[in-house]
Design a protein around this motif. Structure first.
Motif, PDB file in Angstrom:
ATOM      1  N   ASP A 147       6.278 122.660  51.771  1.00  0.00           N
ATOM      2  CA  ASP A 147       6.930 123.680  50.954  1.00  0.00           C
ATOM      3  C   ASP A 147       6.491 123.442  49.511  1.00  0.00           C
ATOM      4  O   ASP A 147       7.047 122.586  48.815  1.00  0.00           O
ATOM      5  CB  ASP A 147       8.446 123.593  51.084  1.00  0.00           C
TER       6      ASP A 147
ATOM      7  N   LYS B  24      -0.605 121.968  58.297  1.00  0.00           N
ATOM      8  CA  LYS B  24       0.194 121.442  59.399  1.00  0.00           C
ATOM      9  C   LYS B  24      -0.708 120.652  60.340  1.00  0.00           C
ATOM     10  O   LYS B  24      -1.846 121.035  60.595  1.00  0.00           O
ATOM     11  CB  LYS B  24       0.861 122.593  60.155  1.00  0.00           C
TER      12      LYS B  24
ATOM     13  N   SER C 119       5.415 120.457  58.085  1.00  0.00           N
ATOM     14  CA  SER C 119       5.424 121.620  57.189  1.00  0.00           C
ATOM     15  C   SER C 119       5.296 121.144  55.747  1.00  0.00           C
ATOM     16  O   SER C 119       5.584 119.984  55.427  1.00  0.00           O
ATOM     17  CB  SER C 119       6.714 122.432  57.361  1.00  0.00           C
TER      18      SER C 119
END
Length: 781
Positions: free
Chosen positions: A479, A520, A477
């Motif tokens: 962020d 991803k 992931s």
């Protein structure tokens, strides 16, 4: 292409040039030219915006031109449109600012065109400025050189070997100016005076300049002159040596072969309205002769709109002295030359890698180059040899391959996630953190740079950096608000989250990108600082494919359920792939569904890696190119030596490794099954047997033994690492039907299949059925 015809564009061009002009209506109002011999030429050039009058309303035809003024007029003669002119000005402004020391500002644009179109070289302009010649009157013979270059005839002048001049003062013309004077005379641009003199040292007046410009532009317009500026065009193209040109009803089928290899590269259909240029001038299809070079210019639909033809390429071998950007300094026959790689230049590095200038490594220390130039002096193709290239990655394994401490095999996990294998020869230089030091297994997970010889990918040097902290894995992931990235680390299959510094350099497939644009499952290599924050992230697509030939196959030991395949690519690079038998990829062999255990050394394969794991393997078995009968089989430590009588009656002997594929009727057999008298088909590459097909006789061996690699309980299959009579290993697929008896050799107790596991040593009695060994009795040792 940003090039227009000449005379029609000069008025528009004059509006963007630094020099100002009077309106065309004022061209006939100069009172001092009404009876002048050059009146018509002066009027033509003032109407075209090439000249302006003085503030008193006169033209002053006998005033002398400075070199700078003459060069500006030559630049305008080229006939570029305003967009191209502006692009050139922007590109060359820094160079001119340095060369002219911020002086001559009013001629920056014209001087830029002079440099871009070959009227001047940078060294020419620097010399003119430093000697003060720019502000001095220009001599007629110097103008001849510049004007010929502006007419795009400079390369033709340079190639002339004979240029007989009929002027009475020909002997006083400078040697380097004679070819240009000859061309101007032949094409009617200059004539002798009443004494048949050229007067090479005569200072050029405005009247003489107007006369020469008018005639030059008329000649260029009549011959369709079109400058060819590679860096200021954006059309697609195909180019090569003409093999044939067949014309039918105006349509030409042009066949080309590669400038680098000579191999045929296809045929291009030239429509009837295609424009053909030679020496930057329009010509006819008769110029399309075999052996000449042609560059076919394509429009946005892929249709040819022009062909640039050159005579046969000039080919020479040179010593490479250095590379600066796209410029290559070479020495050929004792003469130094600077060659420029432009967007049309085809480049080959070593014996295999081809591309454009972007594949050239300035630090590769190439020793020689085969250079191929067209008749414009442009570098069409260059083949570098003797150089090196670099590869980088993280060291995943180190294995000594001999008693020599410096001879080893290493595996690097590249920044693209692909594992490649390299042999480190004993003569290679190895450094660790800048100090000469041998390689060892303790350097695992360190950053490594290898420098390889381009010719055969032999490792020349190894540089290891243990100080820098790199991690690799697959993105789980991202962020972007917290500036963090979470990956599944390749080394331990665990998730880890890293803060990304604001100054971090982030790339995707070699192009700069942003953290939030990473996806991803992309494969990443991350450089961490002392605080374990990411300062560099190199990301690559989650899926990659690699093509080559299986050159090695090894099995895991103990409880390791993997098989490692080494694939040798066309350029000699070896790439390693680990396949887990407990979760095998999709395998297709010869367009049919297959399994991992059927893959053999010599198979041509394509491995697909997705999310860091092999997900698909497509294989093609080697074709038989020799047939013969086995006369004798000699067991060796690593395999067998086969002595055969070939189909033509000759005798042959081949050393055969135990990993070589052996088949009969498209079913896998073992190498140990071969017997004298068997008729074989061999796939031979050089002196190496890469595959064997049994054409007559079948082995009926009834016992195999070895260590279990993996048990597929759902399919009742055992993958066995079997030991042959010679002590080598083969992979055998054992089918365990419900009728098979499984016993403990030590206790005699009956067992079931689930009592067997990876690492167990077993002896299996039964018989081969094609590719599968059918078990009847299994003894657990």
């Amino acid at each position: 292409m940003k090039v227009k015809r000449l005379l029609s564009s000069l008025l528009a061009l004059a509006m963007v040039l630094t020099a100002t002009v009077l309106p065309a209506s004022a061209a006939t109002t100069f009172p001092d030219i009404q009876t002048h011999w050059a009146k018509s030429y002066i009027e033509a050039m003032t109407a075209a915006g090439m000249f302006k009058g003085y503030e008193d309303g006169n033209f002053k035809p006998e005033n002398q031109l400075t070199t700078a003024e003459a060069l500006a007029l030559c630049a305008r003669t080229v006939g570029l449109d305003s967009s191209t002119t502006m692009d050139i000005s922007v590109d060359y402004f820094p160079t001119l600012k340095t060369l002219l020391n911020n002086e001559q500002n009013w001629f920056y644009q014209e001087f830029s065109i002079c440099l871009a179109t070959g009227i001047l070289t940078s060294s020419d302009l620097k010399s003119l400025y430093q000697t003060g010649a720019l502000t001095k009157p220009i001599e007629k013979e110097d103008l001849a050189i510049y004007l010929v270059r502006a007419m795009q005839l400079g390369p033709m002048a340079d190639r002339l070997t004979s240029y007989p001049l009929t002027f009475d003062d020909a002997s006083s013309i400078a040697a380097d100016a004679k070819p240009s004077v000859y061309l101007l005379h032949v094409y009617g641009i200059v004539e002798g005076d009443e004494f048949n003199d050229f007067s090479p040292k005569l200072n050029v007046t405005r009247a003489v300049m107007a006369t020469m410009l008018t005639r030059a532009i008329a000649y260029m317009q009549a011959h369709g002159t079109s400058p060819d500026l590679p860096e200021y065009t954006d059309y697609a193209f195909r180019q090569g040596v003409i093999s044939s040109a067949i014309e039918t009803n105006g349509v030409i089928q042009l066949s080309l072969s590669s400038d680098l290899s000579g191999a045929a590269i296809g045929t291009v259909t030239l429509p009837a309205n295609v424009t053909i240029y030679e020496n930057n001038m329009e010509t006819t299809s008769s110029a399309l002769k075999s052996g000449r070079h042609a560059r076919v210019c394509l429009d946005s639909t892929g249709t040819p709109f022009a062909v640039r033809v050159s005579s046969e390429l000039e080919v020479f071998t040179a010593t490479v002295n250095g590379i600066d950007g796209k410029n290559v300094a070479v020495t050929a026959d004792g003469t130094g030359r600077i060659l420029t790689m432009d967007r049309f230049t085809q480049v080959q590095v070593g014996s295999k890698t081809t591309g454009d200038a972007s594949i050239v490594d300035a630090g590769a220390n190439y020793t020689t180059a085969v250079c191929k130039l067209d008749d414009q002096g442009r570098l069409v193709a260059i083949q570098f040899t003797g150089g090196t290239s670099t590869v980088e990655g993280i060291l995943s394994s180190y294995t000594r391959t001999s008693t020599s401490a410096a001879s080893a095999t290493v595996q690097l996990i590249g920044f693209d996630g692909v594992t490649r294998t390299y042999t480190i020869p004993s003569g290679a230089t190895t450094t660790v953190d800048g100090l000469v030091d041998p390689l060892s297994s303790t350097l695992k997970d360190s950053y490594v740079i290898l420098r390889l010889l381009d010719e055969d990918n032999t490792v020349q040097s190894v540089s290891v950096d243990t100080k820098s902290n790199y991690v690799q894995g697959v993105i789980k992931s991202v962020d972007s608000s917290d500036e963090t990235i979470t990956i599944t680390r390749l080394s331990n299959d665990r998730n880890a989250t890293y803060d990304v510094t604001s100054a971090a350099v982030i790339t995707y497939d070699g192009e700069t990108t942003r953290l939030r644009d990473l996806d991803k499952n992309d494969f990443v290599t991350i450089l961490l600082n002392e605080s374990d924050d990411a300062t560099m992230i190199q990301a690559y697509p989650s899926s990659t494919t690699t093509e080559g030939t299986i050159s090695e196959r090894t099995f895991g030991s103990g409880t390791d359920t993997t098989i490692t395949f080494v694939v040798t690519q066309k350029d000699g690079t070896m790439v390693s792939f680990k396949v887990d038998l407990s979760d095998p990829p999709v395998v297709e062999r010869d367009d049919e569904d297959s399994t991992v255990d059927k893959l053999r050394v010599g198979d041509e394969v394509e491995f697909t890696v997705r999310y860091g794991e092999v997900t698909r393997i497509e294989a093609i078995t080697q074709n038989v190119n020799l047939t013969g009968t086995v006369e004798r089989i000699i067991q060796e430590k690593s395999g067998y030596t086969l002595e055969l009588t070939l189909s033509d009656g000759t005798k042959a002997s081949y050393a055969v490794d135990n990993s070589v594929s052996v088949t009969q009727n498209n079913k896998e057999m073992t190498l140990s099954s071969l017997k004298p008298g068997y008729k074989l088909g061999l796939a031979v590459n050089g002196d190496q047997v890469v595959a064997i097909e049994i054409q007559q006789a079948v082995n009926t061996g009834n016992k195999v033994s070895g260590t279990i690699l993996y048990v597929d309980y759902a399919e009742d299959i055992i993958y066995l690492r079997a030991t042959t009579d010679t002590g080598s290993e083969e992979m055998v697929t054992v089918s365990v039907p419900s009728t098979a008896v499984i016993l403990s050799a030590s206790t005699g107790k009956s067992l079931i299949l689930r009592d067997l596991d990876t690492g167990s040593v077993i002896e299996v009695n039964g018989a081969y059925s094609g590719t599968i060994f059918q078990a009847t009795v299994i003894l657990l040792q």
